[in-house]
Design a protein around this motif. Structure first.
Motif, PDB file in Angstrom:
ATOM      1  N   LYS A 223      15.533  46.005 -17.622  1.00  0.00           N
ATOM      2  CA  LYS A 223      15.310  45.755 -19.048  1.00  0.00           C
ATOM      3  C   LYS A 223      15.413  44.264 -19.403  1.00  0.00           C
ATOM      4  O   LYS A 223      14.645  43.760 -20.199  1.00  0.00           O
ATOM      5  CB  LYS A 223      16.343  46.542 -19.849  1.00  0.00           C
ATOM      6  CG  LYS A 223      16.076  46.610 -21.327  1.00  0.00           C
ATOM      7  CD  LYS A 223      17.181  47.367 -22.079  1.00  0.00           C
ATOM      8  CE  LYS A 223      17.435  48.723 -21.489  1.00  0.00           C
ATOM      9  NZ  LYS A 223      18.523  49.465 -22.149  1.00  0.00           N
ATOM     10  N   PHE A 224      16.370  43.571 -18.808  1.00  0.00           N
ATOM     11  CA  PHE A 224      16.649  42.198 -19.223  1.00  0.00           C
ATOM     12  C   PHE A 224      16.148  41.145 -18.240  1.00  0.00           C
ATOM     13  O   PHE A 224      16.435  39.963 -18.397  1.00  0.00           O
ATOM     14  CB  PHE A 224      18.150  42.014 -19.477  1.00  0.00           C
ATOM     15  CG  PHE A 224      18.651  42.882 -20.605  1.00  0.00           C
ATOM     16  CD1 PHE A 224      18.245  42.652 -21.910  1.00  0.00           C
ATOM     17  CD2 PHE A 224      19.493  43.945 -20.355  1.00  0.00           C
ATOM     18  CE1 PHE A 224      18.691  43.449 -22.949  1.00  0.00           C
ATOM     19  CE2 PHE A 224      19.942  44.758 -21.386  1.00  0.00           C
ATOM     20  CZ  PHE A 224      19.547  44.504 -22.685  1.00  0.00           C
ATOM     21  N   SER A 225      15.399  41.557 -17.228  1.00  0.00           N
ATOM     22  CA  SER A 225      14.838  40.592 -16.287  1.00  0.00           C
ATOM     23  C   SER A 225      13.525  40.047 -16.825  1.00  0.00           C
ATOM     24  O   SER A 225      12.884  40.662 -17.669  1.00  0.00           O
ATOM     25  CB  SER A 225      14.609  41.231 -14.919  1.00  0.00           C
ATOM     26  OG  SER A 225      15.830  41.435 -14.268  1.00  0.00           O
ATOM     27  N   LYS A 226      13.131  38.930 -16.266  1.00  0.00           N
ATOM     28  CA  LYS A 226      11.873  38.308 -16.636  1.00  0.00           C
ATOM     29  C   LYS A 226      10.714  39.176 -16.166  1.00  0.00           C
ATOM     30  O   LYS A 226      10.896  40.251 -15.615  1.00  0.00           O
ATOM     31  CB  LYS A 226      11.775  36.936 -15.969  1.00  0.00           C
ATOM     32  CG  LYS A 226      12.889  36.000 -16.323  1.00  0.00           C
ATOM     33  CD  LYS A 226      12.794  34.753 -15.486  1.00  0.00           C
ATOM     34  CE  LYS A 226      14.003  33.862 -15.758  1.00  0.00           C
ATOM     35  NZ  LYS A 226      14.037  32.724 -14.892  1.00  0.00           N
ATOM     36  N   GLU A 227       9.522  38.666 -16.341  1.00  0.00           N
ATOM     37  CA  GLU A 227       8.331  39.335 -15.846  1.00  0.00           C
ATOM     38  C   GLU A 227       8.458  39.496 -14.323  1.00  0.00           C
ATOM     39  O   GLU A 227       8.980  38.618 -13.644  1.00  0.00           O
ATOM     40  CB  GLU A 227       7.123  38.462 -16.175  1.00  0.00           C
ATOM     41  CG  GLU A 227       5.808  39.176 -16.106  1.00  0.00           C
ATOM     42  CD  GLU A 227       4.691  38.294 -16.628  1.00  0.00           C
ATOM     43  OE1 GLU A 227       3.802  37.966 -15.835  1.00  0.00           O
ATOM     44  OE2 GLU A 227       4.745  37.927 -17.820  1.00  0.00           O
ATOM     45  N   ASN A 228       7.965  40.589 -13.798  1.00  0.00           N
ATOM     46  CA  ASN A 228       8.044  40.886 -12.353  1.00  0.00           C
ATOM     47  C   ASN A 228       9.486  40.781 -11.831  1.00  0.00           C
ATOM     48  O   ASN A 228       9.804  39.929 -11.004  1.00  0.00           O
ATOM     49  CB  ASN A 228       7.137  39.966 -11.538  1.00  0.00           C
ATOM     50  CG  ASN A 228       5.694  40.081 -11.970  1.00  0.00           C
ATOM     51  OD1 ASN A 228       5.209  41.165 -12.274  1.00  0.00           O
ATOM     52  ND2 ASN A 228       5.000  38.965 -12.014  1.00  0.00           N
ATOM     53  N   PRO A 229      10.370  41.653 -12.308  1.00  0.00           N
ATOM     54  CA  PRO A 229      11.781  41.591 -11.909  1.00  0.00           C
ATOM     55  C   PRO A 229      11.974  41.683 -10.395  1.00  0.00           C
ATOM     56  O   PRO A 229      11.265  42.413  -9.707  1.00  0.00           O
ATOM     57  CB  PRO A 229      12.400  42.806 -12.596  1.00  0.00           C
ATOM     58  CG  PRO A 229      11.465  43.165 -13.689  1.00  0.00           C
ATOM     59  CD  PRO A 229      10.099  42.753 -13.222  1.00  0.00           C
ATOM     60  N   GLN A 230      12.924  40.935  -9.906  1.00  0.00           N
ATOM     61  CA  GLN A 230      13.353  40.980  -8.508  1.00  0.00           C
ATOM     62  C   GLN A 230      14.803  41.441  -8.528  1.00  0.00           C
ATOM     63  O   GLN A 230      15.659  40.761  -9.099  1.00  0.00           O
ATOM     64  CB  GLN A 230      13.269  39.585  -7.875  1.00  0.00           C
ATOM     65  CG  GLN A 230      11.929  38.907  -8.012  1.00  0.00           C
ATOM     66  CD  GLN A 230      10.878  39.550  -7.128  1.00  0.00           C
ATOM     67  OE1 GLN A 230      11.110  39.820  -5.963  1.00  0.00           O
ATOM     68  NE2 GLN A 230       9.718  39.806  -7.706  1.00  0.00           N
ATOM     69  N   ILE A 231      15.075  42.572  -7.906  1.00  0.00           N
ATOM     70  CA  ILE A 231      16.421  43.141  -7.921  1.00  0.00           C
ATOM     71  C   ILE A 231      16.849  43.402  -6.482  1.00  0.00           C
ATOM     72  O   ILE A 231      16.125  44.046  -5.728  1.00  0.00           O
ATOM     73  CB  ILE A 231      16.465  44.446  -8.735  1.00  0.00           C
ATOM     74  CG1 ILE A 231      15.994  44.187 -10.173  1.00  0.00           C
ATOM     75  CG2 ILE A 231      17.864  45.055  -8.718  1.00  0.00           C
ATOM     76  CD1 ILE A 231      15.698  45.438 -10.962  1.00  0.00           C
TER      77      ILE A 231
ATOM     78  N   GLY B 170      17.264  38.134 -14.152  1.00  0.00           N
ATOM     79  CA  GLY B 170      17.382  38.173 -15.604  1.00  0.00           C
ATOM     80  C   GLY B 170      18.184  36.998 -16.134  1.00  0.00           C
ATOM     81  O   GLY B 170      18.678  36.164 -15.383  1.00  0.00           O
ATOM     82  N   LYS B 171      18.332  36.967 -17.451  1.00  0.00           N
ATOM     83  CA  LYS B 171      19.002  35.830 -18.083  1.00  0.00           C
ATOM     84  C   LYS B 171      20.519  35.857 -17.916  1.00  0.00           C
ATOM     85  O   LYS B 171      21.188  34.872 -18.171  1.00  0.00           O
ATOM     86  CB  LYS B 171      18.640  35.767 -19.564  1.00  0.00           C
ATOM     87  CG  LYS B 171      19.188  36.888 -20.407  1.00  0.00           C
ATOM     88  CD  LYS B 171      18.831  36.698 -21.869  1.00  0.00           C
ATOM     89  CE  LYS B 171      19.525  37.757 -22.710  1.00  0.00           C
ATOM     90  NZ  LYS B 171      19.468  37.460 -24.110  1.00  0.00           N
ATOM     91  N   GLY B 172      21.076  36.977 -17.523  1.00  0.00           N
ATOM     92  CA  GLY B 172      22.519  37.057 -17.326  1.00  0.00           C
ATOM     93  C   GLY B 172      23.259  37.302 -18.625  1.00  0.00           C
ATOM     94  O   GLY B 172      22.664  37.516 -19.678  1.00  0.00           O
ATOM     95  N   VAL B 173      24.565  37.250 -18.547  1.00  0.00           N
ATOM     96  CA  VAL B 173      25.429  37.499 -19.700  1.00  0.00           C
ATOM     97  C   VAL B 173      26.192  36.218 -19.995  1.00  0.00           C
ATOM     98  O   VAL B 173      26.813  35.639 -19.107  1.00  0.00           O
ATOM     99  CB  VAL B 173      26.423  38.656 -19.394  1.00  0.00           C
ATOM    100  CG1 VAL B 173      27.354  38.903 -20.564  1.00  0.00           C
ATOM    101  CG2 VAL B 173      25.679  39.923 -19.028  1.00  0.00           C
ATOM    102  N   SER B 174      26.138  35.788 -21.244  1.00  0.00           N
ATOM    103  CA  SER B 174      26.856  34.567 -21.625  1.00  0.00           C
ATOM    104  C   SER B 174      28.367  34.809 -21.596  1.00  0.00           C
ATOM    105  O   SER B 174      28.832  35.952 -21.595  1.00  0.00           O
ATOM    106  CB  SER B 174      26.438  34.118 -23.024  1.00  0.00           C
ATOM    107  OG  SER B 174      26.981  35.000 -23.997  1.00  0.00           O
TER     108      SER B 174
END
Length: 93
Positions: free
Chosen positions: A49-57, A76-80
């Motif tokens: 859900k929170f990863s950029k386009e074409n997620p890599q997991i 993804g953008k991570g958690v602040s």
């Protein structure tokens, strides 16, 4: 772990995600099976859900005599730092 990833097969294809599982054989964990599945599903869902386009997991597992470590890394953008105080609050974000 693979069972949990398989649940998201359609979403993975739709988002053109790549999910890599790095695991040496069977994992033996003493835990409530349903709660563990829910935990893994939540982490995989958030990674998608929170990863950029074409997620890599990447989901990896390491085990020693003391503990099991399951690591989920995504692009993804991570958690602040501010948000990290609330991650255990239900429905946060």
């Amino acid at each position: 772990i693979k069972e949990c990833v398989d649940i998201y097969e359609f979403v993975i294809e739709e988002k053109k995600a790549v999910v890599k599982i790095i695991c040496d054989g069977q994992i033996s964990i003493q835990a409530d099976k349903n709660k563990f599945r829910r935990l893994m599903a939540n982490l995989i869902d958030n990674a998608l859900k929170f990863s950029k386009e074409n997620p890599q997991i990447i989901i990896s597992h390491k085990e020693n005599d003391v503990y099991n470590l399951i690591d989920i890394v995504d692009n993804g953008k991570g958690v602040s730092v501010d948000e990290s105080q609330h991650i255990w609050n239900r429905l946060f974000r």
